[in-house]
Design a protein around this motif. Structure first.
Motif, mmCIF file in Angstrom:
data_model
loop_
_atom_site.group_PDB
_atom_site.id
_atom_site.type_symbol
_atom_site.label_atom_id
_atom_site.label_comp_id
_atom_site.label_asym_id
_atom_site.label_seq_id
_atom_site.Cartn_x
_atom_site.Cartn_y
_atom_site.Cartn_z
ATOM 1 N N LEU A 318 84.300 80.306 -58.415
ATOM 2 C CA LEU A 318 83.602 81.214 -59.318
ATOM 3 C C LEU A 318 82.794 80.442 -60.357
ATOM 4 N N MET A 319 83.355 79.339 -60.853
ATOM 5 C CA MET A 319 82.628 78.519 -61.817
ATOM 6 C C MET A 319 81.381 77.915 -61.181
ATOM 7 N N PHE A 320 81.514 77.455 -59.942
ATOM 8 C CA PHE A 320 80.366 76.885 -59.231
ATOM 9 C C PHE A 320 79.285 77.938 -59.013
ATOM 10 N N VAL A 321 79.695 79.125 -58.570
ATOM 11 C CA VAL A 321 78.733 80.205 -58.338
ATOM 12 C C VAL A 321 78.037 80.589 -59.642
ATOM 13 N N GLY A 322 78.813 80.740 -60.715
ATOM 14 C CA GLY A 322 78.250 81.119 -61.998
ATOM 15 C C GLY A 322 77.261 80.094 -62.537
ATOM 16 N N LEU A 323 77.631 78.819 -62.472
ATOM 17 C CA LEU A 323 76.744 77.762 -62.974
ATOM 18 C C LEU A 323 75.478 77.639 -62.138
ATOM 19 N N SER A 324 75.617 77.768 -60.826
ATOM 20 C CA SER A 324 74.446 77.659 -59.963
ATOM 21 C C SER A 324 73.477 78.804 -60.214
ATOM 22 N N LEU A 325 74.005 80.008 -60.423
ATOM 23 C CA LEU A 325 73.141 81.137 -60.747
ATOM 24 C C LEU A 325 72.447 80.934 -62.093
ATOM 25 N N PHE A 326 73.199 80.400 -63.056
ATOM 26 C CA PHE A 326 72.632 80.176 -64.384
ATOM 27 C C PHE A 326 71.475 79.177 -64.330
ATOM 28 N N PHE A 327 71.687 78.040 -63.676
ATOM 29 C CA PHE A 327 70.647 77.014 -63.636
ATOM 30 C C PHE A 327 69.454 77.436 -62.783
ATOM 31 N N ALA A 328 69.702 78.181 -61.712
ATOM 32 C CA ALA A 328 68.600 78.684 -60.893
ATOM 33 C C ALA A 328 67.767 79.689 -61.689
ATOM 34 N N ALA A 329 68.449 80.582 -62.412
ATOM 35 C CA ALA A 329 67.743 81.573 -63.222
ATOM 36 C C ALA A 329 66.941 80.900 -64.336
ATOM 37 N N LYS A 330 67.528 79.878 -64.929
ATOM 38 C CA LYS A 330 66.829 79.161 -65.996
ATOM 39 C C LYS A 330 65.614 78.423 -65.464
ATOM 40 N N LYS A 331 65.737 77.877 -64.262
ATOM 41 C CA LYS A 331 64.656 77.107 -63.655
ATOM 42 C C LYS A 331 63.420 77.966 -63.418
ATOM 43 N N VAL A 332 63.623 79.201 -62.986
ATOM 44 C CA VAL A 332 62.476 80.069 -62.683
ATOM 45 C C VAL A 332 62.086 80.952 -63.867
ATOM 46 N N GLY A 333 62.739 80.778 -65.008
ATOM 47 C CA GLY A 333 62.353 81.488 -66.223
ATOM 48 C C GLY A 333 62.876 82.899 -66.360
ATOM 49 N N ILE A 334 63.863 83.252 -65.533
ATOM 50 C CA ILE A 334 64.391 84.616 -65.566
ATOM 51 C C ILE A 334 65.154 84.883 -66.856
ATOM 52 N N LEU A 335 65.716 83.849 -67.470
ATOM 53 C CA LEU A 335 66.522 84.026 -68.684
ATOM 54 C C LEU A 335 65.688 84.185 -69.943
#
Length: 344
Positions: A318-335
């Protein structure tokens, strides 16, 4: 349990065959979605596809186990109500409060048929029994939330149908492991109905499912989660349906934060959803949908994997999934909540 394949195939065939007929009906009565500032399509499209999905689900269930079981009967009654509310909203644009009230009414139908969240699996062992006064509130919250997250993700051709199919298959496989026969059959019918509709809905779509279709799919996913994954024996039972619907839940959560941060009502539409951002990065309509399907598939696989893991490995995943989603979202500017791209 082999019967679920028959249910799945019947739903696919019925949805695929009936959808063109529903499309002709929609064109004849003028049930057409016009292009707009917030919308991606550039020409009018009929939008009663939810009727075809509903009929496919109904036919698949009628041809297998029928409606004598209270769980199935209650789910179908509530789903019929939610489909009707969505179709009325498609035709005359209901006020948000009226639409919300209708969703609560449909959730109350489930409670009336004893389909409710009364306890949750404790990851540290045993169960968390909810106080009786809290049961209806938790159940209503879950049902209304899932109805709306699926409704909100329906922004591109084939997106909601594909994500709903993936989520239904995920819940089917979890229910299959747990031996939950009724849930297996309902998720098979749901997955088949959405998948059979998809060829007519994929870009360039010939027909949209409309709010009636997306709310119907969300309602069924919520209902089968209550009877299935949320009552499963695994320590991660609560997380499984959340992961299965992870992408629309994530997108909706961001939308609420974004609109609140910009001083706007959380129900007011904009062009800041995940699919809008991906297209702004240069992805085509089809590529955006495929990317979001892949993300949903990955989250679904993660949900299934949780059923076989102990507490520590499950937390690590769950930590891996959460962190990967966070960094992917940050990379494309979704956050970046300042990018609301307000629509009409």
């Amino acid at each position: 349990m082999q019967a679920f394949w028959k249910v799945f195939l019947v739903a696919i065939v019925v949805a695929y065959v009936v959808t063109p007929l529903v499309r002709r009906l929609a064109l004849r009565i003028g049930a057409v979605d016009r292009p707009g500032a917030r919308k991606v399509h550039t020409e009018p499209k009929p939008y009663l596809g939810g009727v075809a999905i509903y009929l496919a689900f109904f036919a698949a269930m009628a041809g297998s186990i029928g409606f004598s079981d209270p769980t199935i009967r209650g789910t179908l009654i509530g789903a019929t109500i939610i489909l009707g509310i969505g179709m009325i909203d498609d035709l005359i644009a209901l006020r948000p409060l009226i639409k919300f009230t209708g969703q609560i009414l449909a959730a109350l139908v489930l409670i009336g048929f004893d389909i409710k969240i009364e306890w949750l699996s404790n990851p540290f062992g045993g169960m968390i029994i909810l106080p009786q006064w809290l049961v209806p509130f938790v159940t209503i919250f879950w049902v209304v939330a899932v109805v709306n997250v699926v409704n909100l993700i329906d922004g591109l051709d084939g997106l909601a149908a594909g994500i709903s199919t993936i989520a239904a298959v995920t819940l089917l496989l979890v229910a299959l492991q747990a031996g939950q026969v009724h849930v297996v059959l309902m998720t098979a019918a749901l997955a088949g109905a959405a998948l059979g509709f998809l060829p007519h809905n994929f870009n360039p779509a010939k027909i949209f499912m409309g709010d009636g279709g997306s709310m119907f799919l969300g309602y069924l996913l919520a209902a089968v989660s209550v009877e299935g994954a949320l009552k499963g024996p695994t320590t991660a039972a609560l997380v499984i349906p959340v992961l299965a619907l992870g992408l629309p839940i994530f997108d909706t959560a961001l939308a609420i934060v974004r609109r609140t941060a910009n001083g706007r009502p959380f129900h007011e539409a904009d062009r800041g959803h995940v699919h809008h951002r991906l297209m702004q990065l240069g992805l085509s309509h089809r590529d955006t949908v495929l990317v979001m399907w892949l993300i949903s598939g990955w989250l679904g696989i993660s949900a299934i994997a949780l059923t076989a893991l102990g507490l520590v490995p499950a937390l690590a995943l769950l930590m891996f999934v959460g962190l990967s989603l966070f960094f992917a979202a940050k990379k494309v500017g979704i956050l970046d909540v300042s990018k609301s791209d307000r629509g009409s």
